[in-house]
Design an enzyme around this catalytic site. Structure first.
Site, short mmCIF file in Angstrom:
data_model
loop_
_atom_site.label_atom_id
_atom_site.label_comp_id
_atom_site.label_asym_id
_atom_site.label_seq_id
_atom_site.Cartn_x
_atom_site.Cartn_y
_atom_site.Cartn_z
N SER A 177 7.93 1.83 -11.96
CA SER A 177 8.43 2.51 -10.76
C SER A 177 9.92 2.80 -10.95
CB SER A 177 8.25 1.57 -9.56
OG SER A 177 8.93 2.08 -8.44
N TYR A 195 9.49 -6.54 -5.02
CA TYR A 195 8.73 -5.52 -5.76
C TYR A 195 9.55 -4.98 -6.94
CZ TYR A 195 6.41 -1.02 -6.64
OH TYR A 195 5.79 0.07 -7.22
N1 LIG Z 1 2.57 5.06 -4.48
C1 LIG Z 1 3.80 5.10 -4.97
O1 LIG Z 1 4.70 5.76 -4.41
C2 LIG Z 1 4.14 4.34 -6.22
C3 LIG Z 1 5.40 4.58 -6.80
C4 LIG Z 1 5.72 3.91 -7.97
C5 LIG Z 1 4.82 3.06 -8.57
N2 LIG Z 1 3.61 2.84 -7.98
C6 LIG Z 1 2.69 1.92 -8.66
O2 LIG Z 1 1.45 2.56 -8.85
C7 LIG Z 1 0.41 1.59 -8.90
C8 LIG Z 1 -0.73 2.03 -7.98
O3 LIG Z 1 -0.25 2.12 -6.65
P1 LIG Z 1 -0.90 3.09 -5.56
O4 LIG Z 1 0.20 3.81 -4.92
O5 LIG Z 1 -2.02 3.84 -6.13
O6 LIG Z 1 -1.41 2.01 -4.48
P2 LIG Z 1 -2.89 1.53 -4.11
O7 LIG Z 1 -3.71 2.68 -3.67
O8 LIG Z 1 -2.72 0.37 -3.19
O9 LIG Z 1 -3.48 1.04 -5.51
C9 LIG Z 1 -3.33 -0.23 -6.01
C10 LIG Z 1 -4.62 -0.60 -6.69
O10 LIG Z 1 -4.44 -1.86 -7.35
C11 LIG Z 1 -5.59 -2.64 -7.11
N3 LIG Z 1 -5.27 -4.05 -7.19
C12 LIG Z 1 -4.34 -4.73 -6.48
N4 LIG Z 1 -4.36 -6.03 -6.82
C13 LIG Z 1 -5.32 -6.15 -7.77
C14 LIG Z 1 -5.81 -7.23 -8.52
N5 LIG Z 1 -5.33 -8.48 -8.36
N6 LIG Z 1 -6.79 -7.01 -9.43
C15 LIG Z 1 -7.30 -5.77 -9.61
N7 LIG Z 1 -6.88 -4.70 -8.92
C16 LIG Z 1 -5.90 -4.89 -8.01
C17 LIG Z 1 -6.04 -2.25 -5.72
O11 LIG Z 1 -7.40 -2.56 -5.60
P3 LIG Z 1 -8.01 -3.38 -4.37
O12 LIG Z 1 -8.73 -2.34 -3.63
O13 LIG Z 1 -8.87 -4.39 -5.03
O14 LIG Z 1 -6.87 -4.00 -3.58
C18 LIG Z 1 -5.77 -0.76 -5.70
O15 LIG Z 1 -6.89 -0.03 -6.16
C19 LIG Z 1 1.04 0.26 -8.53
O16 LIG Z 1 1.30 -0.47 -9.71
C20 LIG Z 1 2.35 0.67 -7.88
O17 LIG Z 1 3.34 -0.31 -8.02
C21 LIG Z 1 3.25 3.46 -6.82
#
Ligand SMILES: NC(=O)c1ccc[n+]([C@@H]2O[C@H](COP(=O)([O-])OP(=O)(O)OC[C@H]3O[C@@H](n4cnc5c(N)ncnc54)[C@H](OP(=O)(O)O)[C@@H]3O)[C@@H](O)[C@H]2O)c1
Length: 274
Positions: A135, A148
């Site tokens: 990120s 975070y």
């Molecule tokens: N959205 C943004 O603006 C943004 C920006 C920078 C970086 N990121 C990074 O992008 C990645 C994905 O984020 P997102 O925005 O797509 O959010 P999200 O929709 O909440 O996706 C996170 C995913 O991780 C899974 N997860 C969480 N804990 C887990 C575990 N212990 N074991 C297996 N799966 C697990 C969740 O599955 P469950 O359904 O099982 O909870 C969910 O499918 C993250 O690493 C986040 O830090 C996001």
């Protein structure tokens, strides 16, 4: 679809948000997706959207036993996208240590767990790519995102060491520095900010929360921008150590690199109060 049969990619956290966007985009580009997550339902829905191109698999990245029970049976795994992540938000002083641990268990140790499970077969084949979803916050940490942000900062270090360790085996490692994209991550972050609100930080905390709510995920690009960067990291002849997206993120990282920290402090304050 371009060039079918481009390899099998394990994507963690593939049921929602960026992971789901990566799975759909990479399947469209001819990869077979090993789509992992904790919950079966979103993974099965994803598999139904791309029949024959997505294999749903269930494990928790924080649980090495659940990974070991599944991952060896998925061989061959050509590439891995370590995407699963959570966000714990709030002032450094306000967030209880068990929440800090939960943050690092998922965003840092979870990545290490998955790498440890897939590396033996990648080393044996002498090929493969690992792409970690970092990120902008791993480089430029706003107030109230310290928990975070420090997990993503740790992921930067993990990625650098891993890249240098596995290069002799022909394995490439890249980190994607993503800025805000429109997923439900924003709702999770808002809940966290409410949960860990501490009166002592009152106005500062509320100003940040409001900015984050109004100027953050809601008005950000769709997660396919990250999927496109992941595809480059998987297919570039010489993968870069870092990719950033969307363009606003690239600009922020450049400013962070060029400007003294005090100037960046002022910029962040002016931005969240704008
Ligand atoms: N959205 C943004 O603006 C943004 C920006 C920078 C970086 N990121 C990074 O992008 C990645 C994905 O984020 P997102 O925005 O797509 O959010 P999200 O929709 O909440 O996706 C996170 C995913 O991780 C899974 N997860 C969480 N804990 C887990 C575990 N212990 N074991 C297996 N799966 C697990 C969740 O599955 P469950 O359904 O099982 O909870 C969910 O499918 C993250 O690493 C986040 O830090 C996001």
């Amino acid at each position: 679809m371009r060039g079918a049969g481009r390899g099998r990619v394990l994507v963690t956290g593939a049921g929602t948000g960026i992971g789901r966007a990566c799975a759909l985009y990479l399947a469209e580009e001819g990869f077979h997706i090993l789509a992992s997550g904790r919950r079966a339902e979103p993974l099965e829905k994803l598999a139904a959207e791309k029949p024959g191109q997505v294999t749903p698999v269930q494990f928790d990245v924080t649980d090495p036993e659940s990974i070991e029970a599944v991952v060896p049976g998925l061989s061959p795994i050509d590439h891995v996208v370590n995407n699963a992540g959570i966000a714990v938000m709030g002032a450094i002083e306000a967030v209880p240590l068990d929440e800090w641990r939960r943050q690092f268990e998922t965003n840092v140790f979870g990545v290490a767990n998955v790498c440890r499970a897939v590396l033996p077969q990648m080393r044996q084949r002498g090929a493969g790519r690992i792409v970690n979803i970092g990120s902008v916050t791993g480089r430029l940490v706003p107030p109230f995102q310290g928990v975070y942000g420090s997990s993503k900062h740790a992921l930067e270090g993990l990625t650098d060491a891993l890249r240098r360790e596995v290069a002799p085996f022909g394995i490439g490692v890249s980190l994607i520095r993503s800025g805000f994209v429109n997923t439900s991550f924003g709702d999770q972050e808002q809940e966290q900010l409410k949960k860990h609100r501490m009166d002592a930080y009152g106005e500062h905390h509320d100003t940040y929360s409001k900015w984050h709510h109004e100027q953050g995920h809601k008005v950000a690009p769709e997660p396919v921008v990250v999927a496109q960067a992941v595809e480059r990291a998987l297919t570039d002849a010489n993968p870069r150590t870092r990719y950033s997206c969307p363009p606003k993120a690239t600009r922020l990282i450049l400013l962070r690199a060029l400007l003294p920290a005090r100037i960046v402090d002022g910029m962040i304050e002016r931005t969240i109060r704008s």
